[in-house]
Enzyme design. Sequence first.
Site, PDB file in Angstrom:
ATOM      1  N   CYS A 113       0.816  -1.225   0.000  1.00 35.67           N
ATOM      2  CA  CYS A 113       0.000   0.000   0.000  1.00 35.67           C
ATOM      3  C   CYS A 113       0.843   1.265   0.000  1.00 35.67           C
ATOM      4  O   CYS A 113       0.329   2.350  -0.262  1.00 35.67           O
ATOM      5  CB  CYS A 113      -0.955   0.001   1.184  1.00 35.67           C
ATOM      6  SG  CYS A 113      -1.974  -1.470   1.244  1.00 35.67           S
ATOM      7  N   HIS A 249      -3.305   7.054   2.683  1.00 37.44           N
ATOM      8  CA  HIS A 249      -3.726   5.741   2.191  1.00 37.44           C
ATOM      9  C   HIS A 249      -5.102   5.423   2.780  1.00 37.44           C
ATOM     10  O   HIS A 249      -5.332   5.567   3.986  1.00 37.44           O
ATOM     11  CB  HIS A 249      -2.694   4.687   2.600  1.00 37.44           C
ATOM     12  CG  HIS A 249      -3.173   3.295   2.350  1.00 37.44           C
ATOM     13  ND1 HIS A 249      -3.748   2.918   1.150  1.00 37.44           N
ATOM     14  CD2 HIS A 249      -3.184   2.196   3.146  1.00 37.44           C
ATOM     15  CE1 HIS A 249      -4.082   1.647   1.218  1.00 37.44           C
ATOM     16  NE2 HIS A 249      -3.765   1.185   2.413  1.00 37.44           N
ATOM     17  N   ASN A 279     -10.178  -0.419   0.376  1.00 37.16           N
ATOM     18  CA  ASN A 279      -8.712  -0.283   0.357  1.00 37.16           C
ATOM     19  C   ASN A 279      -8.191  -0.826  -0.974  1.00 37.16           C
ATOM     20  O   ASN A 279      -8.230  -2.034  -1.210  1.00 37.16           O
ATOM     21  CB  ASN A 279      -8.142  -1.066   1.550  1.00 37.16           C
ATOM     22  CG  ASN A 279      -6.625  -1.025   1.608  1.00 37.16           C
ATOM     23  OD1 ASN A 279      -5.970  -0.618   0.654  1.00 37.16           O
ATOM     24  ND2 ASN A 279      -6.073  -1.471   2.723  1.00 37.16           N
TER      25      ASN A 279
HETATM   26  N1  COA Z   1     -18.275  -8.884   9.888  1.00 38.46           N
HETATM   27  C1  COA Z   1     -18.715  -9.194  11.096  1.00 38.46           C
HETATM   28  N2  COA Z   1     -17.890  -9.541  12.108  1.00 38.46           N
HETATM   29  C2  COA Z   1     -16.571  -9.544  11.839  1.00 38.46           C
HETATM   30  C3  COA Z   1     -16.058  -9.242  10.583  1.00 38.46           C
HETATM   31  C4  COA Z   1     -16.966  -8.904   9.565  1.00 38.46           C
HETATM   32  N3  COA Z   1     -16.578  -8.577   8.330  1.00 38.46           N
HETATM   33  N4  COA Z   1     -14.707  -9.344  10.615  1.00 38.46           N
HETATM   34  C5  COA Z   1     -14.391  -9.695  11.876  1.00 38.46           C
HETATM   35  N5  COA Z   1     -15.520  -9.830  12.608  1.00 38.46           N
HETATM   36  C6  COA Z   1     -15.652 -10.209  14.011  1.00 38.46           C
HETATM   37  C7  COA Z   1     -14.464 -10.990  14.522  1.00 38.46           C
HETATM   38  O1  COA Z   1     -14.615 -12.346  14.215  1.00 38.46           O
HETATM   39  C8  COA Z   1     -14.552 -10.701  15.999  1.00 38.46           C
HETATM   40  O2  COA Z   1     -15.542 -11.557  16.537  1.00 38.46           O
HETATM   41  P1  COA Z   1     -15.345 -12.193  18.017  1.00 38.46           P
HETATM   42  O3  COA Z   1     -15.255 -11.020  18.933  1.00 38.46           O
HETATM   43  O4  COA Z   1     -16.564 -13.014  18.165  1.00 38.46           O
HETATM   44  O5  COA Z   1     -14.064 -12.955  17.924  1.00 38.46           O
HETATM   45  C9  COA Z   1     -15.079  -9.270  16.071  1.00 38.46           C
HETATM   46  O6  COA Z   1     -15.667  -9.019  14.796  1.00 38.46           O
HETATM   47  C10 COA Z   1     -14.027  -8.235  16.346  1.00 38.46           C
HETATM   48  O7  COA Z   1     -12.919  -8.504  15.495  1.00 38.46           O
HETATM   49  P2  COA Z   1     -11.652  -7.577  15.526  1.00 38.46           P
HETATM   50  O8  COA Z   1     -10.657  -8.137  14.577  1.00 38.46           O
HETATM   51  O9  COA Z   1     -11.248  -7.360  16.951  1.00 38.46           O
HETATM   52  O10 COA Z   1     -12.248  -6.213  14.967  1.00 38.46           O
HETATM   53  P3  COA Z   1     -11.575  -4.812  14.885  1.00 38.46           P
HETATM   54  O11 COA Z   1     -12.374  -3.829  15.651  1.00 38.46           O
HETATM   55  O12 COA Z   1     -10.095  -4.874  15.134  1.00 38.46           O
HETATM   56  O13 COA Z   1     -11.767  -4.466  13.343  1.00 38.46           O
HETATM   57  C11 COA Z   1     -10.498  -4.409  11.312  1.00 38.46           C
HETATM   58  C12 COA Z   1     -11.172  -5.286  12.366  1.00 38.46           C
HETATM   59  C13 COA Z   1      -9.840  -5.300  10.297  1.00 38.46           C
HETATM   60  C14 COA Z   1     -11.575  -3.561  10.642  1.00 38.46           C
HETATM   61  C15 COA Z   1      -9.457  -3.479  11.990  1.00 38.46           C
HETATM   62  O14 COA Z   1      -8.600  -4.235  12.827  1.00 38.46           O
HETATM   63  C16 COA Z   1      -8.617  -2.728  10.995  1.00 38.46           C
HETATM   64  O15 COA Z   1      -9.117  -1.895  10.270  1.00 38.46           O
HETATM   65  N6  COA Z   1      -7.311  -2.984  10.948  1.00 38.46           N
HETATM   66  C17 COA Z   1      -6.419  -2.345  10.000  1.00 38.46           C
HETATM   67  C18 COA Z   1      -6.558  -3.047   8.685  1.00 38.46           C
HETATM   68  C19 COA Z   1      -5.856  -2.326   7.587  1.00 38.46           C
HETATM   69  O16 COA Z   1      -5.774  -1.134   7.590  1.00 38.46           O
HETATM   70  N7  COA Z   1      -5.374  -3.066   6.616  1.00 38.46           N
HETATM   71  C20 COA Z   1      -4.770  -2.549   5.463  1.00 38.46           C
HETATM   72  C21 COA Z   1      -3.332  -2.408   5.606  1.00 38.46           C
HETATM   73  S1  COA Z   1      -2.635  -1.634   4.234  1.00 38.46           S
END
Ligand code: COA
Length: 322
Positions: A113, A249, A279
């Site tokens: 990215c 980004h 993204n």
């Molecule tokens: N829909 C519904 N539930 C979802 C889900 C989806 N698409 N994806 C994950 N979950 C669930 C998980 O299974 C978890 O369930 P549990 O509590 O029963 O285990 C819960 O939601 C929370 O998951 P978590 O991973 O803690 O969520 P989060 O608040 O960290 O959000 C992201 C997840 C990916 C949105 C967040 O971590 C993020 O944006 N990270 C950065 C990613 C990024 O920028 N990537 C690009 C890099 S260039």
Amino acid sequence: MRARIIGTGSCLPDKSATNEYLSTIVDTSDSWIQSRTGIRERHLVSSETETTLSMAASAARAALEDSGLLPEQIDLIIVATVSSDFITPSAACMVQKELGAMKAAAFDINAACSGFLFALHAADAYFQAGIYQTALIIGVETLSKIIDWTDRSTCVLFGDGAGAVVAKASQEGMIASLQGSDGTGGEILMCKNRANNNPYIATGTAPDYLYMDGQEVFKFAVKKVPACIQSLLAQAELPASEVKYYLLHQANYRIIASIARKLKLPLEKFPSNVDHCGNTSAASIPILLDEVHKAGKLSPGDLLLLSGFGAGLTWGAALLKW
Ligand code: COA
């Protein structure tokens, strides 16, 4: 001489996949995706003719038209991508052939990215060294082909698309830029390539799909991007308020809002398209720049600060005068 951006272009696939549509594929919902990421929809390629090359060439043609330069006036083509159509030839060489930009040297950069910023930094270095005078810099991804469409924690985040700029060696343009990497963090966001399959090692395993530890990536982004921005502002001895727009980004709106809070800057300085693009990795910053430019929001002399982060781990930033 430094890199001055003189034209922009972008291309999104026709087909938009809404959160509602994804909730028919994996166990998710529009409210979960919007509240955690700000994403409503993303564009995905939907035919054999929509490819990394077709999107890159379309964005490049638009950027060339905007710049007033012809393909044969381009000295350098750099394509930033992790999702080229072929292993070889490079996407940049394929774009060169497609456009007829036969004078150019062409190569790809893989910095995920942060790739567009690495490519811009490289072009600027060539200009500073006096080697080239014009460059076509493209960020393009067809991430839909490396995503695990059974993994709800990643498949809702990404989209396909391309953004391009034409840059020219000029007295004014790039003011300061930086790039960096930390390979020790590579495992939090990765996509393995195909396994060895030679006569000595017959593993036969299938190619892997994208894996991400979302929370670790989130922590990395909200720490690294403000540090990059502050470093460039300090280098240029500029207050943060003098920058018209921070073009970051586009991974997650919560990341963008958190960075704005850390820098104590109003959200209006952070244009965003993550709601309709998701993204798009290396394509996200040039697509956003094209949207902001084509909306008539930029005037000559405006200061822009571009910054991004991604797999590798990698990060980059560029402070430039429009
Ligand atoms: N829909 C519904 N539930 C979802 C889900 C989806 N698409 N994806 C994950 N979950 C669930 C998980 O299974 C978890 O369930 P549990 O509590 O029963 O285990 C819960 O939601 C929370 O998951 P978590 O991973 O803690 O969520 P989060 O608040 O960290 O959000 C992201 C997840 C990916 C949105 C967040 O971590 C993020 O944006 N990270 C950065 C990613 C990024 O920028 N990537 C690009 C890099 S260039």
